[in-house]
Design an enzyme around this catalytic site. Structure first.
Site, PDB file in Angstrom:
ATOM      1  N   TYR A  99      -2.984  -1.472  10.152  1.00  0.00           N
ATOM      2  CA  TYR A  99      -3.308  -1.717   8.642  1.00  0.00           C
ATOM      3  C   TYR A  99      -1.770  -1.297   8.106  1.00  0.00           C
ATOM      4  CZ  TYR A  99      -4.444  -1.493   3.840  1.00  0.00           C
ATOM      5  OH  TYR A  99      -4.497  -1.671   2.225  1.00  0.00           O
ATOM      6  N   SER A 142       0.951  -1.261   0.037  1.00  0.00           N
ATOM      7  CA  SER A 142      -0.072   0.033  -0.032  1.00  0.00           C
ATOM      8  C   SER A 142       0.877   1.207   0.244  1.00  0.00           C
ATOM      9  CB  SER A 142      -0.797  -0.100   1.191  1.00  0.00           C
ATOM     10  OG  SER A 142      -1.308   1.282   1.459  1.00  0.00           O
TER      11      SER A 142
END
Length: 286
Positions: free
Chosen positions: A191, A178
């Site tokens: 996350y 990400s």
């Protein structure tokens, strides 16, 4: 297909994982202009999180490139059935495997089922993840950490270890990290931390697997319109989603999935341990 500007109404989903069937507007997983050219002809791919979002788009584009696919998902059965329909519409096979990738035994069984049913395994896409809006570290307990690390990074160890037993020279593993691994994201602390771990995992294991002729790379998406978004953020934040990047809009799954086609094909034969950045124009460090 024309990529539309950000016109997302406020919305929320209580269920995790989120459902693509409940999103408005629906994510764009394919484009009419994308014409397959047999880049993955005769290959078999296993895609986690293949029921919706980026995973669905990857499955459809792989099918257009003449690969059969197995998709692993938790329990979003209607979304998974739609992905299967879309893959089969391209004349390819699609195997649905429901279960929890945080479980090592299930991961081994998913790989074995793929090989048994589809005959081989050439491409592993480690894409599934979970995400929580936490605010501060005080809101993260041990159970949350165990859950998110088990799903987001431990599963990649489990699946990769099982998959490479069946892979041959020329095979490819693609991990979804990400933009948050590079920029950080305070409200998404756990996350973002797992996505940093995925980056290190990709770079590290790519070196050893080159000895087997298996290439490992990653994709680091920016803000992409997937079920993650309405199931994580409050309605007002959802309607503003993606406006912070230079392109002033969220990306669509199909704008990311082409990266996975490239990294799975011979077009990327000189790529290993690398990361592609479909993020709307954000410049990040290597």
């Amino acid at each position: 297909m024309t990529i539309t500007p950000n016109k997302i109404p406020p919305q929320a989903q209580e269920r995790k994982p989120g459902l693509e069937t409940e999103m408005t507007p629906k994510p764009e997983y394919d484009r009419d202009s994308y014409q397959g050219s047999g880049k993955l002809r005769g290959k078999v791919a296993l895609i986690t999180g293949g029921d919706s979002g980026i995973g669905r788009s990857v499955a459809v584009l792989y099918a257009k490139e003449e690969a059969d696919v197995a998709i692993v998902y938790l329990d979003e059965h209607e979304d998974a059935k739609e992905t299967k329909r879309l893959v089969e519409k391209q004349g390819r096979k699609c195997l649905l495997i429901a279960g929890d990738i945080s479980n090592d035994q299930f991961c081994q069984e998913a790989v074995q089922t793929t090989v048994s049913e589809l005959g081989r395994l050439d491409i592993l896409v480690n894409n599934a993840a979970e995400q929580y809006l936490e605010g501060t570290i005080e809101n993260i307990d041990a159970a949350r950490l165990e859950s998110i690390f088990s799903t987001n990074i431990f599963s990649m160890f489990y699946l990769t270890k099982a998959a490479i037993q069946h892979m041959k020279k020329g095979s490819s593993i693609i991990n979804t990290t990400s933009i948050n691994a590079y920029k950080g994201n305070a409200p998404l602390l756990s996350y973002s931390t797992t996505k940093g771990a995925i980056l290190a995992f990709t770079r590290s294991i790519s070196q050893s697997l080159l000895e087997k002729g298996i290439r490992v790379n990653a994709v680091a998406p920016g803000p992409i319109w997937t079920p993650f978004i309405p199931s994580t953020f409050p309605p007002d934040a959802v309607s503003d989603f993606g406006k912070q990047v230079p392109m002033k809009r969220p990306g669509q799954p199909v704008e990311v999935a082409t990266c996975y086609v490239f990294l799975a094909s011979d077009d990327s034969s000189y790529f290993a341990g690398q990361v592609l950045h479909p993020n709307g124009g954000v410049v990040v460090g290597a």
